[in-house]
Design an enzyme around this catalytic site. Structure first.
Site, PDB file in Angstrom:
ATOM      1  N   LYS A 194     -66.417  23.319   6.004  1.00 51.48           N
ATOM      2  CA  LYS A 194     -65.271  23.022   6.857  1.00 51.48           C
ATOM      3  C   LYS A 194     -64.618  24.328   7.286  1.00 51.48           C
ATOM      4  CE  LYS A 194     -61.883  22.564   3.096  1.00 51.48           C
ATOM      5  NZ  LYS A 194     -60.994  23.631   3.569  1.00 51.48           N
ATOM      6  N   MET A 224     -52.307  23.595   0.450  1.00 51.94           N
ATOM      7  CA  MET A 224     -53.033  23.758   1.701  1.00 51.94           C
ATOM      8  C   MET A 224     -54.165  22.733   1.801  1.00 51.94           C
ATOM      9  SD  MET A 224     -52.872  27.919   1.834  1.00 51.94           S
ATOM     10  CE  MET A 224     -53.676  28.120   3.408  1.00 51.94           C
ATOM     11  N   CYS A 225     -55.378  23.121   1.402  1.00 57.50           N
ATOM     12  CA  CYS A 225     -56.530  22.250   1.606  1.00 57.50           C
ATOM     13  C   CYS A 225     -56.524  21.003   0.725  1.00 57.50           C
ATOM     14  CB  CYS A 225     -57.814  23.050   1.421  1.00 57.50           C
ATOM     15  SG  CYS A 225     -57.965  24.372   2.643  1.00 57.50           S
ATOM     16  N   VAL A 226     -56.049  21.115  -0.513  1.00 62.50           N
ATOM     17  CA  VAL A 226     -55.968  19.931  -1.376  1.00 62.50           C
ATOM     18  C   VAL A 226     -54.974  18.937  -0.779  1.00 62.50           C
ATOM     19  CG1 VAL A 226     -55.252  19.085  -3.654  1.00 62.50           C
ATOM     20  CG2 VAL A 226     -56.702  21.112  -3.475  1.00 62.50           C
ATOM     21  N   THR A 236     -56.250  17.445   2.675  1.00 65.14           N
ATOM     22  CA  THR A 236     -57.375  16.509   2.507  1.00 65.14           C
ATOM     23  C   THR A 236     -56.912  15.214   1.846  1.00 65.14           C
ATOM     24  OG1 THR A 236     -58.925  18.367   2.395  1.00 65.14           O
ATOM     25  CG2 THR A 236     -59.673  16.250   1.494  1.00 65.14           C
TER      26      THR A 236
END
Length: 196
Positions: A88, A120-122, A125
């Site tokens: 990603k 951020m990404c955790v 998502t």
């Protein structure tokens, strides 16, 4: 916090890449994080749950630039019908990736999220998974981030543990937050066929 959520049928392992969990650039208490994530992966595999490793493609010059040592996934992957790697380039692991198609094809309706970075990404998502109608379990001790640096006239340093807890809080009351990764249980997805 929910103590014992119902089993989930997939585990999303977010950006557990060497740049973030090894050496001088590792998040605080990276060994603990790796221990918890390794436990989750092992139990998900044993139960036949889908394991998806998200791998971030950072911009040129960043620690997670594709092809650099920091970009590599830090934990071993057993690629096959029940375990895959999805690359990603955005915080949200669903954005412009095959993640939703993989989960739908496997019959997944409930999933656990672990990895880095909490805010951020955790967070991105997990939030997108909730928006798409998945039940999401977030084990408190299986995601992490860095200290947030001090900002003049705004705040002192925000400790990493506090940033992680705020990220959980930001997901609202739809997410199942559990204190320990050991509280997450896994089951096999209902679909009989899975995409590779």
């Amino acid at each position: 916090m929910t103590a014992l959520p119902a089993p989930v049928t997939a585990l999303l392992v977010v950006d557990v890449q060497s740049a973030f969990v090894a050496g001088d650039t590792a998040v605080p208490d990276a060994p603990r994080l790796l221990d918890r994530v390794t436990d989750l992966i092992g139990r998900a595999r044993e139960a036949g749950a889908l394991v998806v490793h998200l791998q971030n493609d950072g911009p040129a010059g960043e620690p997670d630039e594709p092809g650099t040592p920091g970009w590599e996934l830090h934990l071993p992957v057993r690629t096959g019908p029940a375990e895959t790697v999805i690359r990603k380039s955005e915080d949200d692991g669903f954005e412009e990736t095959s993640l939703e198609a993989e989960l739908r094809a496997a019959g997944v309706r409930a999933l656990a999220v672990c990895g880095v970075m909490s805010e951020m990404c955790v967070l991105a998502t997990a939030r997108r998974a909730l928006e798409l109608g998945y039940r999401v379990v977030l084990p408190h001790d299986a995601h992490a981030t860095y200290d947030i640096p001090a900002a003049p006239d705004i705040s002192d340093v925000v400790p990493a543990a506090m940033a992680s807890r705020v990220a959980e809080w930001a997901l609202g009351d739809e997410v199942d937050i559990v204190a320990r990764a050991g509280h997450v249980s896994f089951a096999t997805p209902s679909a009989t066929t899975r995409r590779h």
